[in-house]
Design a protein around this motif. Structure first.
Motif, PDB file in Angstrom:
ATOM      1  N   UNK A 110      58.276  -0.169  51.043  1.00  0.00           N
ATOM      2  CA  UNK A 110      58.583   0.924  51.954  1.00  0.00           C
ATOM      3  C   UNK A 110      59.183   2.100  51.181  1.00  0.00           C
ATOM      4  N   UNK A 111      58.934   3.322  51.628  1.00  0.00           N
ATOM      5  CA  UNK A 111      59.522   4.490  50.965  1.00  0.00           C
ATOM      6  C   UNK A 111      61.045   4.385  50.957  1.00  0.00           C
ATOM      7  N   UNK A 112      61.644   4.689  49.830  1.00  0.00           N
ATOM      8  CA  UNK A 112      63.092   4.524  49.695  1.00  0.00           C
ATOM      9  C   UNK A 112      63.839   5.416  50.674  1.00  0.00           C
ATOM     10  N   UNK A 113      63.267   6.577  51.010  1.00  0.00           N
ATOM     11  CA  UNK A 113      63.929   7.471  51.962  1.00  0.00           C
ATOM     12  C   UNK A 113      63.966   6.890  53.374  1.00  0.00           C
ATOM     13  N   UNK A 114      63.070   5.933  53.658  1.00  0.00           N
ATOM     14  CA  UNK A 114      63.044   5.308  54.979  1.00  0.00           C
ATOM     15  C   UNK A 114      64.066   4.196  55.129  1.00  0.00           C
TER      16      UNK A 114
END
Length: 216
Positions: A202-206
């Protein structure tokens, strides 16, 4: 990547190339010394109060791996890998804290009075801890050392896969594991015959939040 059995100097390569491997080269075997060397590096992992509650049951004979396979819901890597490491948590592991801190004193890492105080306080805390809390600590420490073992194995050119799919009751009965020990996971260890599948994250920003959680 490094040659099998030799440690890689590049940690970035290790974490990027580790895969959950389920198909192993059955001809590759590790000696007891090689396995102990991997475990020795793995146990440099941190643990609560440095109690090091992890214990390892190494299953490597064809007969015992076949016995374990049915307990692990017939996962093929159990018999194809060089060995399966049964990671256990010792509910009485804290009773060796005197030994652990005594060795630190011998090596000059701390003075005798400090060690004595840490041992007494830690043992009192563990001895009075509710079973659920103690088991939680042991599971955390067991998870940490398991991840470290998988990275250590990759650094030495070997492959692994963690397995939570097994019958813990049958495992304990089949291998004479007393209730003192908590099964944490099984880790197949060997050399890949087929590379593990690439996976995404998953995208780290999410999944990262600074200072406060989102409203929803």
């Amino acid at each position: 990547m490094s040659t099998t059995g030799q440690s890689s100097a590049l940690f970035a390569d290790v974490i990027r190339e580790r895969r959950s491997v389920r198909v192993y080269d059955k001809s590759v075997r590790l000696s007891h010394e090689e396995i102990k060397d991997l475990l020795k590096e793995a146990t440099l992992a941190p643990s609560s109060s440095n109690a090091q509650p992890w214990r390892f049951l190494v299953i490597e004979t064809e007969e015992l791996k076949a016995k374990l396979q049915s307990i692990a819901y017939n996962q093929s890597q159990v018999t194809e890998s060089a060995a399966v490491i049964v990671v256990l948590g010792d509910t009485e592991g804290y009773k060796r804290l005197d030994e652990v801190f005594g060795e630190s004193v011998k090596r000059g890492y701390m003075d005798q009075d400090t060690a004595k105080s840490l041992v007494e306080r830690s043992i009192n805390v563990y001895a009075s801890m509710p079973e659920e809390s103690l088991h939680k600590v042991i599971h955390i420490d067991g998870g940490i050392v398991s991840q470290q073992l998988m990275l250590v194995a990759r650094a030495h050119g070997y492959d692994t896969v963690p397995m939570g799919g097994y019958n813990a009751v049958e495992l304990k009965q089949a291998f004479g594991i007393s209730d003192r020990y908590i099964p944490i996971m099984l880790i197949a260890l060997g050399q890949a015959a087929q590379p593990g599948h690439r996976t995404t994250r998953l995208p780290i920003d999410d999944i990262t939040f600074f200072n406060e959680m989102p409203a929803t």
